[in-house]
Structures are given as structure tokens and as C-alpha cells.
Write a protein that holds these residues in place. Structure first.
Motif, PDB file in Angstrom:
ATOM      1  N   VAL A 129     -45.945  -8.830  19.872  1.00 28.95           N
ATOM      2  CA  VAL A 129     -45.417  -9.479  18.674  1.00 28.95           C
ATOM      3  C   VAL A 129     -43.906  -9.590  18.832  1.00 28.95           C
ATOM      4  N   ALA A 130     -43.347 -10.745  18.481  1.00 33.29           N
ATOM      5  CA  ALA A 130     -41.900 -10.931  18.592  1.00 33.29           C
ATOM      6  C   ALA A 130     -41.327 -11.495  17.303  1.00 33.29           C
ATOM      7  N   ALA A 131     -40.131 -10.998  16.938  1.00 31.88           N
ATOM      8  CA  ALA A 131     -39.403 -11.561  15.804  1.00 31.88           C
ATOM      9  C   ALA A 131     -38.065 -12.040  16.336  1.00 31.88           C
ATOM     10  N   CYS A 132     -37.786 -13.313  16.128  1.00 31.01           N
ATOM     11  CA  CYS A 132     -36.596 -13.912  16.734  1.00 31.01           C
ATOM     12  C   CYS A 132     -35.699 -14.539  15.663  1.00 31.01           C
ATOM     13  N   ALA A 153     -43.490  -8.593  11.019  1.00 27.83           N
ATOM     14  CA  ALA A 153     -43.648  -8.435  12.473  1.00 27.83           C
ATOM     15  C   ALA A 153     -44.103  -7.017  12.806  1.00 27.83           C
ATOM     16  N   ALA A 154     -43.480  -6.033  12.153  1.00 23.69           N
ATOM     17  CA  ALA A 154     -43.829  -4.636  12.416  1.00 23.69           C
ATOM     18  C   ALA A 154     -45.274  -4.367  12.000  1.00 23.69           C
ATOM     19  N   LEU A 164     -43.641  -4.342  19.863  1.00 20.73           N
ATOM     20  CA  LEU A 164     -42.810  -5.245  19.059  1.00 20.73           C
ATOM     21  C   LEU A 164     -41.506  -5.526  19.802  1.00 20.73           C
ATOM     22  N   ILE A 165     -41.176  -6.818  19.890  1.00 24.00           N
ATOM     23  CA  ILE A 165     -39.882  -7.209  20.452  1.00 24.00           C
ATOM     24  C   ILE A 165     -39.094  -7.911  19.355  1.00 24.00           C
ATOM     25  N   ALA A 191     -39.623  -0.237   8.459  1.00 26.35           N
ATOM     26  CA  ALA A 191     -40.601  -1.118   9.109  1.00 26.35           C
ATOM     27  C   ALA A 191     -40.724  -0.812  10.601  1.00 26.35           C
ATOM     28  N   VAL A 192     -39.600  -0.767  11.316  1.00 25.31           N
ATOM     29  CA  VAL A 192     -39.711  -0.548  12.768  1.00 25.31           C
ATOM     30  C   VAL A 192     -40.146   0.889  13.080  1.00 25.31           C
ATOM     31  N   ASP A 193     -39.855   1.806  12.166  1.00 30.45           N
ATOM     32  CA  ASP A 193     -40.328   3.182  12.358  1.00 30.45           C
ATOM     33  C   ASP A 193     -41.853   3.265  12.329  1.00 30.45           C
TER      34      ASP A 193
END
Ligand SMILES: [Zn+2]
Ligand SMILES: [Zn+2]
Lengths: 308, 317
Positions: A129-132, A153-154, A164-165, A191-193
Motif C-alpha cells: 500500500v502506498a500513500a503519495c 492507507a494505514a 506501507l510506503i 495511524a502509522v503506529d
């Protein structure tokens, strides 16, 4: 639909002939790009082939979201996900212009709803999964919609059990959303945690620029931090530092290479090597091989060795 | 006392009272009468002025040089305060002070920005603008509190993180990010109080509590009104307009569900009656701690994370 295609082709060739006839020396500006690094003029096709990197000096120019994602995923294939709708202009903010009008303008100019795109696809066969960030959308600034993008995304990464990128390109907070934009720092951190708690790899690719509230939250929390050559990365803006503190800025200050030297990123990777580098890292973290299994076994099932 | 621009009419009346007091010999009934009339007028004016402060005026009050800062609250509210220093990696940063102490009998970890109150202390505390080592110390102390199951009280009062070359070189952005992450990770009650100026990332680094309290005339914003004005209006002169638009007052933030409650200040602001301010805050913190008492650590953490994960998504009015 054939007649339409034909008509369009006819129109195009007519236009091309006209351009050729009327103004042979007036080359449209967008065919040639001037490198901000060395000043060389580069033909657009050559620039595209080189992923917007100057072949003379190696300067990395900005890349559209579409090209960025296309260059990372296998065969350039990825699927965008639709992001939940968030309130527009929650504070009814107005400076010399209404924020709602600014939003409308940027939306019609970019064709995007806000400054982030979330997609998933395969990299080296692995689901990712990528968030740009889209810097063209109000400087990639982070408001509720961008926060929502990181959260989505997370959550998608956790749901798909995928790495996740995140690829920031942002000047920082969306001021017109006031305190709500500040709160996105906490929100994206949680979220990223969630991804990290599942032991899924979280990779941040820091591109030019990554500053302010974006750098001081999820962007600096990657398991692996990769920066593009020459990208400006930092908390305070260089101008703010110069004007308020009156300090002379050292050579290369806040550039990717400076951060590498100061221990703030794992590596600076040229664009052409990014995809391979990321695939290698993801594979090392995801496909750990026999040794990884051996370590985990005795903890989970202490009796299993005896039984076998 | 330092007089703010909008307080001038009040200060004039107070000056008159002072003059009359000088004139009077002890037994002059007429003058005593006049003084008490003027005092009533001062109180009325103070009350009406402070009841409807504009966001820009609140910004001035929040930055008032005599406003009580973190160390003042600590010295009054915390017994046996034992400051702890250093990030164990590079340096001690006095812009953020922290340590163990006792609040109404129970052990707490207190962490706060300290601005200083005179030239010497302002320099010592770097005007409350922390460097990475300050945020890394905060993180260390929060982890220690978590380890020993001690509640955390943070006092937020900063114009922002220090914007300097050395701070950037040592990873200001990362230090703030980790501090936020740790605030959101601990399994003990975390209470944050915005006591003065909540300036941007440098403030939220210590402000993601289970309960976030904010003093009546404090401000909390993504950017200073001056900074916002110079970018969006292209002139710092428009700071007043920016302050209006940013919605940085405690009252606005309460309406937006960003903070949990507004702690009333004494008439005319915290700096006019420090003792009363201390008492009021003490009660507010006590009640917040009591509400979180007995809640299991994992639940505290989950609730705090859920609350900040929802910010902006829901609860907008
Ligand atoms: Zn070049
Ligand atoms: Zn300092």
C-alpha cells in the motif's frame, strides 16, 4: 466510437500541420525543460525517460503522483482507492481570499480532491500500500483530508497484511484548517503506529520538500527512512531560521545528504534505484526465511519440539 | 506590572487610585470613599474587558511576561519536586523542565515548557523554545513514568520549537515526532494543560493527553498569528486578522472538541491573581486525575489513541 477517434486524429494531424506551417521556430515551452540544478535545456522525452532526473547534473526534479507510483509498482500497475469525504473548510477560513475558493481553484487545476493519493499494487510480487503526496495541490500541505489519506492507507495496509510506503512532498500544515491541521500530526502518528504494531514494514520515502508538521510526525517515524538526492527535509523553514535566529546556514543545509550525514535517514537513493532498493528491503523484512521461524517457535509452542 | 495596550484605560484608573492614596492622610473619609468608588470602576472595567477579549488580545495575555509559567505552577502545586535532567544522548535542555514530584499526595511526572521571567532565566530556558534534546528528555521521562506507573502532567507554554541550525542538525522533526508518539503510547493517565501559548508542533509534542485542559486566556494554534499573517496576507501587520481566523482561543477549541475543558482564570487574567489561578488549576487537575483513576493502562492508551485518531473526522461543530 470509431468516427470520434478518426475525427480526433484528423484534427490532430491538421493541427500539427498548421503548427508546422505557421510557426516553425516557435517551439512550445513545455517541450524543453530547464534544469534548476545546472541550467541545461533538456528535451521533455529525455527527461521523462530519466524519471525527471537531469542527465547532466543528477538534479532530481519533482515527479507527478502518477509517474511516481507508476515507477514503483510492478509493470506500472496500481489501483487507487477512493478516500472518505471530509469536511471542506471546517473553520470557514478567509485571508485575502476564501479558503473554500482556494480549494475550488486547486481542485479544478489539479483534478484532485486534495493533496494525497492512496493506492495499492504489487512490488516485486508483494502486495504493497502506498500513500503519495501531490505537491501541486497547495504545496502538499496537510489538513484533515491528508490526515484521512494516511489513516486510510494505514488501515488498508493492516487489512491486507501489506507493508506501507508513504511518500511525502509537503511544506507542512494546511494553515487554513488551523488547529485541525495541527491535530493531524497526532492522528497520523497513531495511524502509522497501527501498521508498526502488526510488524508490517513502514517505509518513508522523503522527497522534496518534507518540512514542518509533516516531517515532525509520521514522516520521521518510518522503520526505514529513504531520501531522494537533494531533497529538502527539516522542521523549520530555512528562511525562518535565517531571519529569526540570524544564523548563517551551512552548505547543503537540510538537504538529504546533510540528513544522512547527521544520522537522520538510513540512505539517500537515486530515483532510478528506488524501486529495486525498496523491493530488496521489503523482501528482507517480509520473507525472513528459516532463521526467522526458528527464533519464533520455542516462544509460541514450547512443547512442540518434544512432541515431534 | 506590564500593561497591555488594551489595558491602558484600566491602568489609568489604577494610577489615579495610587495618587489618591498618596494624598490621603489616614483619616480622610472623602478620599477613602473616592478610592473605593474608583476601585469598583476598575473591577467593572476589568471584568467587562476580559469577558470579551478578542483572539488577538488573548494572544497578548497568553504571552504576558508576568503570566505564571510552568515552574511557578510546579513550585506551588507539586511537593518534593525533583527535577531530572538530560536526554542521555547529547545535552540537557532547560527549555523543557521535568521531574518527579507529589501532587496532592500522589507521585506524578511533571513535564513542561518553561519560558523564564527575566533576562537571565529567559536565556537559561531559551525562552521556552526547546531543541531536540528537550523533546528527547521529555520522551525519556514519559517512558520512566510509564515504567513506574506514575501519571504524567504536562504544562504547555511555548512559542514553538527552536528554529536553529543546531536543532535541525540533531533532528528537531524526529524528536518532536517521537515525543508525540510516546505521549500517545504510555499506559498511565496523561493530563495536558495549555497554560499560556500552545505554539504549533513544539506544543503538540507534549499535548496529546487523555484529558487536555486549557486556561481561559491561553492560545493553541498551528502557527503564530504573525507567522500566518506574513504567509497568507504577506504582512505580519495582519496578525490580528490571522488570530481571528485561526480559532486559537480556549473557547473556540472547546467548541471544536480539541480540548476537554476550559479552566477559568482570575478576573483580569492569571497574572493578576496568581494564588487564585494555582488553586483553580489544582482543582481542575485533581478532578481530571480522579476521572482517570482506576482505569486500566491499556484502556487509557486505547482511549487516548482513539480520541486523536478521530480528530477532524468527527465531532466538528
Ligand atoms: Zn542539471
Ligand atoms: Zn535550551
Amino acid at each position: 466510437m470509431n468516427w470520434l477517434t478518426n475525427l480526433n486524429e484528423t484534427r490532430r494531424s491538421l493541427k500539427e500541420r498548421l503548427v508546422g506551417l505557421v510557426a516553425p521556430k516557435e517551439v512550445p515551452d513545455n517541450l524543453w525543460h530547464k534544469c534548476p540544478g545546472c541550467g541545461h535545456m533538456i528535451f521533455h522525452r529525455d527527461l521523462e525517460k530519466a524519471l525527471n532526473v537531469c542527465q547532466h547534473c543528477g538534479h532530481h526534479m519533482r515527479l507527478s503522483v502518477k509517474k511516481r507510483l507508476g515507477m514503483l509498482f510492478d509493470d506500472g500497475q496500481f489501483q487507487r482507492i477512493e478516500l472518505p469525504k471530509v469536511p471542506d473548510d471546517p473553520l470557514k477560513f478567509k485571508d485575502q481570499k476564501r479558503y473554500s475558493d482556494r480549494l475550488k481553484d486547486t481542485r479544478s487545476k489539479t483534478g484532485e480532491v486534495d493533496a494525497i493519493v492512496v493506492a495499492h499494487g504489487r512490488m516485486g510480487g508483494m502486495n504493497v500500500v502506498a500513500a503519495c503526496f501531490n505537491f501541486d495541490f497547495q504545496g502538499g500541505s496537510m489538513g484533515i483530508a491528508v490526515g484521512e489519506g494516511i489513516v486510510a492507507a494505514a488501515e488498508l495496509a493492516v487489512l491486507q497484511d501489506a507493508p506501507l510506503i508513504v511518500i511525502p512532498a509537503s511544506g507542512g500544515a494546511r494553515m487554513q484548517e488551523g488547529i485541525l491541521s495541527l491535530m493531524q500530526m497526532a492522528r497520523t502518528t497513531v495511524a502509522v503506529d497501527k501498521v508498526k504494531e502488526k510488524r508490517l514494514p513502514y517505509i518513508v520515502l522523503l522527497t522534496d520538500p518534507t518540512t514542518g508538521g509533516v516531517s515532525a510526525s509520521f514522516a520521521m517515524l518510518g522503520d526505514i527512512a529513504i531520501a531522494e538526492p537533494g531533497a529538502v527535509i527539516g522542521f523549520a523553514g530555512a528562511r525562518v531560521i535565517e531571519s529569526t535566529i540570524r544564523e548563517k546556514l551551512p552548505e547543503g543545509f537540510q538537504k538529504a545528504e546533510y540528513l544522512l550525514e547527521h544520522g537522520m535517514v538510513d540512505m539517500v537513493v537515486p530515483r532510478r534505484d528506488l524501486r529495486a532498493t525498496m523491493i530488496r528491503i521489503l523482501s528482507l523484512l517480509k520473507n525472513r526465511g528459516a532463521a526467522g521461524d526458528l527464533v519464533a517457535l520455542p516462544i509460541d509452542t514450547p512443547d512442540s519440539a518434544d512432541q515431534d | 506590572m506590564h500593561i497591555l495596550e488594551f489595558e491602558k484605560p484600566i491602568a489609568e484608573l489604577e494610577g489615579k487610585i495610587e495618587e489618591l492614596r498618596h494624598l490621603s492622610d489616614a483619616g480622610d473619609v472623602n478620599i477613602a470613599d473616592e478610592v473605593s468608588k474608583l476601585q469598583a470602576k476598575v473591577d467593572k472595567l476589568l471584568r467587562s474587558t476580559y469577558a470579551k477579549l478578542t483572539p488577538w488580545q488573548k494572544t497578548q495575555v497568553a504571552r504576558h511576561p508576568e503570566r505564571p509559567h510552568a515552574l511557578a505552577y510546579i513550585s506551588t502545586l507539586i511537593e518534593d519536586f525533583t527535577p531530572l535532567a538530560g536526554d542521555r544522548a547529547f545535552a540537557e535542555d532547560q527549555a523543557i523542565i521535568g521531574g518527579l514530584g507529589r501532587f496532592r499526595g500522589r507521585s506524578v511526572m511533571v513535564i513542561g515548557h518553561e519560558k523564564g521571567h527575566d533576562t537571565e532565566s529567559r536565556l537559561k530556558h531559551n525562552f521556552g523554545m526547546a531543541k531536540p534534546e528537550g523533546y528527547r528528555k521529555a520522551r525519556r521521562l514519559m517512558e520512566m513514568a510509564d515504567h513506574f506507573q506514575v501519571p504524567i502532567l504536562t504544562l504547555v507554554d511555548t512559542a514553538g520549537a527552536y528554529p536553529g541550525v543546531d536543532a535541525e542538525a540533531r533532528g528537531q522533526a524526529e524528536a518532536i515526532a517521537r515525543s508525540i508518539e510516546t505521549c500517545l503510547d504510555v499506559r498511565v493517565p496523561l493530563i495536558s494543560v495549555i497554560i499560556g501559548e500552545g505554539g504549533s508542533g513544539g506544543a503538540i509534542a507534549l499535548a496529546t493527553g487523555n484529558t487536555v485542559l486549557m486556561l481561559e486566556h491561553a492560545i493553541y494554534s498551528v502557527i503564530s498569528p504573525e507567522g500566518c499573517a506574513s504567509i497568507l496576507w504577506r504582512s505580519a501587520e495582519n496578525a490580528k486578522d490571522a488570530a481571528e481566523q485561526l480559532r486559537l482561543t480556549a473557547q473556540d477549541l472547546h467548541k471544536l472538541n480539541i480540548i476537554d475543558s476550559v479552566v477559568p482564570e482570575p478576573m483580569g487574567g492569571a497574572h493578576r491573581n496568581t494564588d487564585l489561578m494555582m488553586q483553580t488549576l489544582s482543582m481542575a487537575v485533581e478532578s481530571a486525575l480522579r476521572d482517570l483513576g482506576g482505569v486500566e493502562g491499556g484502556v487509557l492508551r486505547a482511549r487516548r489513541r482513539e480520541k486523536f485518531l478521530e480528530m477532524g473526522r468527527a465531532g466538528l461543530s
